[in-house]
Design an enzyme around this catalytic site. Sequence first.
Site, PDB file in Angstrom:
ATOM      1  N   ASP A  76       5.830  17.222 -12.642  1.00 39.95           N
ATOM      2  CA  ASP A  76       6.670  16.167 -12.051  1.00 39.95           C
ATOM      3  C   ASP A  76       7.702  15.670 -13.066  1.00 39.95           C
ATOM      4  O   ASP A  76       7.800  14.468 -13.336  1.00 39.95           O
ATOM      5  CB  ASP A  76       5.821  14.989 -11.565  1.00 39.95           C
ATOM      6  CG  ASP A  76       4.684  15.413 -10.662  1.00 39.95           C
ATOM      7  OD1 ASP A  76       4.878  16.343  -9.863  1.00 39.95           O
ATOM      8  OD2 ASP A  76       3.595  14.808 -10.748  1.00 39.95           O
TER       9      ASP A  76
ATOM     10  N   TRP B 194       2.763  11.488   4.840  1.00 37.10           N
ATOM     11  CA  TRP B 194       2.801  10.449   5.881  1.00 37.10           C
ATOM     12  C   TRP B 194       4.093  10.585   6.689  1.00 37.10           C
ATOM     13  O   TRP B 194       4.409  11.658   7.190  1.00 37.10           O
ATOM     14  CB  TRP B 194       2.598   9.070   5.256  1.00 37.10           C
ATOM     15  CG  TRP B 194       1.142   8.739   5.108  1.00 37.10           C
ATOM     16  CD1 TRP B 194       0.342   8.049   5.963  1.00 37.10           C
ATOM     17  CD2 TRP B 194       0.284   9.133   4.012  1.00 37.10           C
ATOM     18  NE1 TRP B 194      -0.950   7.978   5.484  1.00 37.10           N
ATOM     19  CE2 TRP B 194      -1.017   8.629   4.299  1.00 37.10           C
ATOM     20  CE3 TRP B 194       0.477   9.849   2.835  1.00 37.10           C
ATOM     21  CZ2 TRP B 194      -2.098   8.825   3.461  1.00 37.10           C
ATOM     22  CZ3 TRP B 194      -0.595  10.040   1.997  1.00 37.10           C
ATOM     23  CH2 TRP B 194      -1.863   9.527   2.316  1.00 37.10           C
TER      24      TRP B 194
ATOM     25  N   GLU C 165       7.851  15.546  -0.182  1.00 34.40           N
ATOM     26  CA  GLU C 165       7.712  14.501  -1.187  1.00 34.40           C
ATOM     27  C   GLU C 165       8.761  14.681  -2.283  1.00 34.40           C
ATOM     28  O   GLU C 165       9.670  15.503  -2.173  1.00 34.40           O
ATOM     29  CB  GLU C 165       6.305  14.520  -1.785  1.00 34.40           C
ATOM     30  CG  GLU C 165       5.901  15.823  -2.420  1.00 34.40           C
ATOM     31  CD  GLU C 165       4.432  15.856  -2.805  1.00 34.40           C
ATOM     32  OE1 GLU C 165       3.699  14.904  -2.485  1.00 34.40           O
ATOM     33  OE2 GLU C 165       4.019  16.836  -3.448  1.00 34.40           O
TER      34      GLU C 165
ATOM     35  N   ASP D  35      14.474  17.221 -10.634  1.00 29.82           N
ATOM     36  CA  ASP D  35      15.292  16.096 -11.072  1.00 29.82           C
ATOM     37  C   ASP D  35      16.641  16.653 -11.496  1.00 29.82           C
ATOM     38  O   ASP D  35      16.715  17.545 -12.351  1.00 29.82           O
ATOM     39  CB  ASP D  35      14.610  15.376 -12.233  1.00 29.82           C
ATOM     40  CG  ASP D  35      15.353  14.120 -12.674  1.00 29.82           C
ATOM     41  OD1 ASP D  35      15.885  13.413 -11.808  1.00 29.82           O
ATOM     42  OD2 ASP D  35      15.389  13.850 -13.893  1.00 29.82           O
TER      43      ASP D  35
END
Length: 322
Positions: free
Chosen positions: A41, A179, A213, A285
């Site tokens: 990440d 979600w 995500e 990123d």
Amino acid sequence: MKKKRSVFWKTSFLTAFLVLTLVPVVSANFWNVSGDTMLHDPSITKEGNTWWAFGTGETNKNGIRVLRSDNGSNWSATPVIFPQPLSWWRNYVPNHETNQWAPDVNYYNGRYWVYYSVSSFGSNNSLIGLTSTNSIASGNWRDDGLVIRSTTSDNFNAIDGDLVIDKNGDPWLSFGSYWSGIKLTKLDRNTMKPTGQIYSIAARPNVSDHAIEAPNITYKDGYYYLFVSFDHCCQGVNSDYKIAYGRSKNITGPYYDKNGVNMLNGGGTILDAGNDRWIGPGHQDVYNNNIIVRHAYDAENNGAPRLLINDLYWDSNGWPRY
């Protein structure tokens, strides 16, 4: 929280120091990186002549993992942020993991801001916190407290925060994992905390587990580009993570992919789905619109997560490529 970050950290971090050899050049725009490049990440920035990369901490240890490089090539680990947990985290996430996830670093208004996630596996009882400093090299980080939280009664998950500055110089935070998908909220310039409503900007309603995500937004030439990660990380060489994108004239959307599909309806053009060596690339990123970092799992080193850095290019129609 659908990610199983502990799966790879418990099994593959054992190989952390077995992968210190130079990474072969896959194409001319892959950066050669060496040293300690174990990172998941990732988010990257530069302070002076020094590169800094932040990532999810090692499982069963405290903190956020931080790497540094004086040339963008050779990397080494530095002390973690949050060597001890902050007491207030347990007020919101009583059973949080000891490590903090998915930090995002950006420079704005004279400070380096790091948004980070505190959560527990399989739950959207989560929070995004904030810490900042006027010099990363100093190691002096200020606790700026809670940014946003989610509970099991919410239809979103407050992790994977990512700061973006709009064309007017105003800060926004995108976030979300699984979600109901990716969210966006405007921030106050002084507090760097939410000041308005929460917008929905991307989702995968036709995928059974809503696997989307790790949002990252960048502004370029009149468009906001939204990068996300589809599918599943954290399973080593069995991961099927991939990077997708779309763009919008407005930061709040709608975002459309190259085929004109709204990202709220599952749209997203694939940028990177990996290769035989680098499996499951994701949690990307974009830095300065010309560099993209992400992690991928090294098939030649037992699926260990590694920091990958690429030059990022844009085609004649303004779409990203590398």
